[in-house]
Design a protein around this motif. Sequence first.
Motif: not given
Length: 70
Positions: A46-58, A63-66
């Motif tokens: 609901k609050n958009g915090i479903s990803l952890g730090g490692a997943a967000s970094l990946l 995105d940067l690689q693309a």
Amino acid sequence: MDQIEFYVIHGRCDALMVRNLLQSKYPDCVFLTQDLGNAIQKIKQKNGISLGGAASLLLKLLDLQANNPA
């Protein structure tokens, strides 16, 4: 649910930590870890915090690689 949401959003707690906090506040109630885990996942979605730090970094690195394969 409001207290669980507060703990998750402001304290970044998992189900066991939330259960311990609630047990100390409401000693006569039973809190199942599975139920708390489900509630925490709903709150995170609901609050958009479903990803952890490692997943967000990946995702950021992909995105940067693309955008710049070099």
